[in-house]
Design a protein around this motif. Sequence first.
Motif, PDB file in Angstrom:
ATOM      1  N   GLY A   1       0.826  -1.202   0.000  1.00 49.34           N
ATOM      2  CA  GLY A   1       0.000   0.000   0.000  1.00 49.34           C
ATOM      3  C   GLY A   1       0.854   1.243   0.000  1.00 49.34           C
ATOM      4  N   TYR A   2       0.271   2.352   0.460  1.00 47.75           N
ATOM      5  CA  TYR A   2       0.941   3.651   0.447  1.00 47.75           C
ATOM      6  C   TYR A   2       0.740   4.343   1.794  1.00 47.75           C
ATOM      7  CZ  TYR A   2       1.259   3.100  -4.615  1.00 47.75           C
ATOM      8  OH  TYR A   2       1.538   2.637  -5.878  1.00 47.75           O
ATOM      9  N   VAL A   3       1.732   5.138   2.162  1.00 52.76           N
ATOM     10  CA  VAL A   3       1.600   6.045   3.300  1.00 52.76           C
ATOM     11  C   VAL A   3       1.487   7.447   2.733  1.00 52.76           C
ATOM     12  CG1 VAL A   3       2.587   6.868   5.466  1.00 52.76           C
ATOM     13  CG2 VAL A   3       2.999   4.513   4.721  1.00 52.76           C
ATOM     14  N   LEU A   4       0.321   8.071   2.955  1.00 49.55           N
ATOM     15  CA  LEU A   4       0.020   9.374   2.365  1.00 49.55           C
ATOM     16  C   LEU A   4      -0.482  10.317   3.446  1.00 49.55           C
ATOM     17  CD1 LEU A   4      -2.020   8.004  -0.685  1.00 49.55           C
ATOM     18  CD2 LEU A   4       0.414   8.604  -0.681  1.00 49.55           C
ATOM     19  N   ASP A   5      -0.444  11.611   3.142  1.00 53.10           N
ATOM     20  CA  ASP A   5      -1.078  12.554   4.044  1.00 53.10           C
ATOM     21  C   ASP A   5      -2.527  12.762   3.633  1.00 53.10           C
ATOM     22  OD1 ASP A   5      -1.102  14.296   1.864  1.00 53.10           O
ATOM     23  OD2 ASP A   5       0.571  15.518   2.593  1.00 53.10           O
ATOM     24  N   LYS A   6      -3.207  13.686   4.327  1.00 55.57           N
ATOM     25  CA  LYS A   6      -4.631  13.892   4.060  1.00 55.57           C
ATOM     26  C   LYS A   6      -4.894  14.425   2.656  1.00 55.57           C
ATOM     27  CE  LYS A   6      -6.824  12.948   8.003  1.00 55.57           C
ATOM     28  NZ  LYS A   6      -8.085  12.179   8.138  1.00 55.57           N
ATOM     29  N   ASP A   7      -3.862  14.989   2.044  1.00 56.19           N
ATOM     30  CA  ASP A   7      -4.004  15.480   0.675  1.00 56.19           C
ATOM     31  C   ASP A   7      -3.541  14.455  -0.344  1.00 56.19           C
ATOM     32  OD1 ASP A   7      -5.070  17.993   1.344  1.00 56.19           O
ATOM     33  OD2 ASP A   7      -3.074  18.756   1.839  1.00 56.19           O
TER      34      ASP A   7
ATOM     35  N   PHE B   1       5.180  -5.968   2.307  1.00 60.29           N
ATOM     36  CA  PHE B   1       5.684  -6.952   3.258  1.00 60.29           C
ATOM     37  C   PHE B   1       5.265  -8.342   2.813  1.00 60.29           C
ATOM     38  CE2 PHE B   1       5.313  -3.156   5.952  1.00 60.29           C
ATOM     39  CZ  PHE B   1       6.540  -3.153   6.592  1.00 60.29           C
ATOM     40  N   ARG B   2       6.134  -9.348   3.110  1.00 60.00           N
ATOM     41  CA  ARG B   2       5.762 -10.747   2.950  1.00 60.00           C
ATOM     42  C   ARG B   2       5.029 -11.201   4.206  1.00 60.00           C
ATOM     43  NH1 ARG B   2       8.503 -13.981  -0.700  1.00 60.00           N
ATOM     44  NH2 ARG B   2       7.075 -15.593   0.041  1.00 60.00           N
ATOM     45  N   LEU B   3       3.972 -11.984   4.025  1.00 61.61           N
ATOM     46  CA  LEU B   3       3.171 -12.467   5.137  1.00 61.61           C
ATOM     47  C   LEU B   3       3.121 -13.986   5.135  1.00 61.61           C
ATOM     48  CD1 LEU B   3       0.031 -10.108   4.885  1.00 61.61           C
ATOM     49  CD2 LEU B   3       2.149  -9.711   6.148  1.00 61.61           C
ATOM     50  N   GLU B   4       2.711 -14.537   6.256  1.00 57.76           N
ATOM     51  CA  GLU B   4       2.383 -15.947   6.355  1.00 57.76           C
ATOM     52  C   GLU B   4       0.866 -16.095   6.387  1.00 57.76           C
ATOM     53  OE1 GLU B   4       4.509 -18.379   6.156  1.00 57.76           O
ATOM     54  OE2 GLU B   4       6.249 -17.035   6.127  1.00 57.76           O
ATOM     55  N   ARG B   5       0.381 -17.263   5.965  1.00 59.37           N
ATOM     56  CA  ARG B   5      -1.068 -17.479   5.958  1.00 59.37           C
ATOM     57  C   ARG B   5      -1.605 -17.666   7.366  1.00 59.37           C
ATOM     58  NH1 ARG B   5      -2.694 -22.319   2.864  1.00 59.37           N
ATOM     59  NH2 ARG B   5      -0.805 -23.230   3.707  1.00 59.37           N
ATOM     60  N   GLY B   6      -2.819 -17.148   7.588  1.00 58.92           N
ATOM     61  CA  GLY B   6      -3.523 -17.390   8.838  1.00 58.92           C
ATOM     62  C   GLY B   6      -2.914 -16.717  10.049  1.00 58.92           C
ATOM     63  N   VAL B   7      -2.211 -15.612   9.865  1.00 67.70           N
ATOM     64  CA  VAL B   7      -1.570 -14.892  10.968  1.00 67.70           C
ATOM     65  C   VAL B   7      -2.273 -13.555  11.170  1.00 67.70           C
ATOM     66  CG1 VAL B   7       0.575 -13.822  11.791  1.00 67.70           C
ATOM     67  CG2 VAL B   7       0.654 -15.996  10.557  1.00 67.70           C
ATOM     68  N   LYS B   8      -2.472 -13.201  12.419  1.00 66.35           N
ATOM     69  CA  LYS B   8      -3.055 -11.901  12.742  1.00 66.35           C
ATOM     70  C   LYS B   8      -1.931 -10.885  12.898  1.00 66.35           C
ATOM     71  CE  LYS B   8      -6.141  -9.508  15.970  1.00 66.35           C
ATOM     72  NZ  LYS B   8      -6.983  -9.638  17.182  1.00 66.35           N
TER      73      LYS B   8
ATOM     74  N   SER C   1      -4.301 -12.495   7.694  1.00 72.43           N
ATOM     75  CA  SER C   1      -4.156 -13.090   6.364  1.00 72.43           C
ATOM     76  C   SER C   1      -4.995 -14.360   6.265  1.00 72.43           C
ATOM     77  CB  SER C   1      -2.683 -13.401   6.076  1.00 72.43           C
ATOM     78  OG  SER C   1      -2.156 -14.259   7.060  1.00 72.43           O
ATOM     79  N   GLY C   2      -5.482 -14.645   5.074  1.00 71.88           N
ATOM     80  CA  GLY C   2      -6.349 -15.796   4.858  1.00 71.88           C
ATOM     81  C   GLY C   2      -5.575 -17.096   4.788  1.00 71.88           C
ATOM     82  N   MET C   3      -6.307 -18.212   4.742  1.00 70.57           N
ATOM     83  CA  MET C   3      -5.705 -19.537   4.685  1.00 70.57           C
ATOM     84  C   MET C   3      -5.796 -20.146   3.285  1.00 70.57           C
ATOM     85  SD  MET C   3      -4.286 -20.401   7.484  1.00 70.57           S
ATOM     86  CE  MET C   3      -4.162 -22.185   7.261  1.00 70.57           C
TER      87      MET C   3
ATOM     88  N   ASP D   1      -2.239 -10.851  -2.667  1.00 71.29           N
ATOM     89  CA  ASP D   1      -1.645  -9.557  -2.357  1.00 71.29           C
ATOM     90  C   ASP D   1      -2.747  -8.686  -1.779  1.00 71.29           C
ATOM     91  OD1 ASP D   1      -0.001  -7.383  -2.104  1.00 71.29           O
ATOM     92  OD2 ASP D   1      -0.165  -6.757  -4.189  1.00 71.29           O
ATOM     93  N   TYR D   2      -2.650  -8.442  -0.489  1.00 67.81           N
ATOM     94  CA  TYR D   2      -3.639  -7.612   0.181  1.00 67.81           C
ATOM     95  C   TYR D   2      -3.199  -6.152   0.111  1.00 67.81           C
ATOM     96  CZ  TYR D   2      -5.214 -12.075   2.044  1.00 67.81           C
ATOM     97  OH  TYR D   2      -5.662 -13.363   2.164  1.00 67.81           O
TER      98      TYR D   2
END
Length: 659
Positions: free
Chosen positions: A432-438, A469-476, A495-497, A503-504
């Motif tokens: 995703g992106y990190v943006l300001d309010k504008d 970021f890389r994620l693992e399945r089924g992790v909060k 993340s789903g199983m 890619d979320y």
Amino acid sequence: MRFNAIYFLSLSLLLTALCGCKTPKLSEANEQMERGEFFNAAKTYRAVYNKLSPKNERELRGVVAYRLATCYRRLNQAPRASAAYQNAIRYEYPDSMAFYYLGRSLQAEGKYNPAIDAYTAFLEWRPDDALAKEGIRGCRKAIRAKGEPKSRYIVRNAKIFNSQRSDFAPMYLDKTLNTIYFTSSTEKATGTNKSEITGTKKSDIFFSTKNERGEWQRPEPAEGELNTDADEGVVSFSPDGQTMYLTMARRSLNSDTSVEIYTSRRSDASWSAPQKYEITADTLSAYGHPAVSPDGTYLYFCSDMPGGFGGKDIWRINLKSPTGSLENMGEQINTSGDEMFPYVRTDSLLYFSSDGHPGFGGLDLFRATLNSTGQRWSVENMGIPINSPGDDFGITFGEGESGFFSSNRRDARGYDSIYSFELPEIKVTISGYVLDKDEEPVPNAIIRIVGDDGSNQKEIARDDGSFRFRLERGVKYVMKAGAKGYLNVKQEFTSGMEEENADYGVDFILAAINKPQVVENIFYDFDKASLRPESKTALDEMVAILNENPNVTIEMGAHTDRKGSDEYNIELSNRRAKSVVDYLIAAGIDPGRLTWKGYGESTPKRITKRLNREYPQFPEETLLDEAFIESLSPEDQEAADQINRRTEFQVTSIDYEYY
């Protein structure tokens, strides 16, 4: 259907005559079959069968057809076995096993519905037969599997290892994974004589190594005194790669073929002459398919020795203290069928092949997992495409979920080939992106992500504000983004199983400390200060921001459009700002961190880059004051008034101390 006792009596007399018959071809076939020379016996029985009259020698034809079918079955030639068993049944061969083996052969051809019919006919005689019931379950499982997604394994023919004969049971030499050994009956095998059992040359052990580019090279015979004119094959190695355990089938003229386990020692690249490894004093049972545990403690193998559950079972013996350590792997692994070709991956992960557990036909590969208490194995079919209607066996693992195994799939001759397999890694990412309010990138934004699996990752956003970021399945996961001069923002995500790449997406919108920040989607009833229900999401997000930044105090400000008197608009906006503060206090925010102010129409909005993208009719930096608005068309006037009607917050301090 019922057995006919009189028919059986006549058949018994017929078999007696058959065994004592002086016809050279027939007596030769019987002797060949008794010695286990199935290839030669099949040719001889085929010749005998063709000479028998379909009209006048029906009973004898049925007997010969059954024996011919048995030879084809033992040679793994399922189509020929099916045809011969059908002939035996057509000529009313009375042994119900003809129906059972017909079911097995049809199942190995992938003809599942006819196989179910054959098993069902067999169960009319033996209603409690476990193997027939498992056969039906396997057929139904295979039929269902045709309409279901295959497993994610990718299977390919490992052509570099395969010859025009049987090549099977691959095994890595050691943990470097640079050398692999396997068994082959290729024409390059030792000696010139063909096996009476298979019709091919007797098996030898071959090996292949990787070159500097990591490519497998053409196989060569194992060096040293290992290969002889006997059958050698199905190997395993000690953890250091210095000792080989192998199956050898020795045959003498005065006895049946004996299958036993031998050892050989390596000196440089050369292997010593095999020496028999004594498991028990039992000389009547067969011992084969050795598999050494990764730590070198246990030798797993298969045997038909007494004390098992039927057929061939998987056993193990302690190599370090063998006396009294012989152990059957139990009924969760072993069945009344055959369990063979064990492969020990870890103390709690065992792979093997079986025709007793429900499968797709022939031998199937299974994965057995030992539970945390060490008391129970959970057995799972590895599914399609690892398994097929044919025989699938002799698996070995390399890196991760990849390696090699053997199969005679799609080979009517029953010859085995080596196949590679790999389970592509599931790639789960969040970006995703990190943006300001504008909606402009926030410089040097830092994103952290912590998982309930103990993982902790950190990344600085790129110049355009992006991150991944890389994620693992089924992790909060808990995710937080922040930057100097901005308030922190936190989000939670699980993340789903699903067994597929994913890619979320999640964006962080950071509020600047040094200027007012519009809170989008806060709505009031017309001409009132009461908040509408659809404002709850935005207000709850405001609560989350304040909880994430506990040292911040803010002023909540409300603004109106140009309509109405100044006094009225000030009073209305003041009440609206207070209603937002009241909501925040009710949600648990310390009142000492909150002030409010109504600005009425006194502070018109200036057009930002984001507002310009949304309302291109208003140039960037334009101040939407009354003079400008009155110069617009009625439609644009309404749009400008809507922009001016807003709720904002302004950070007033960043050093609040909560007591």
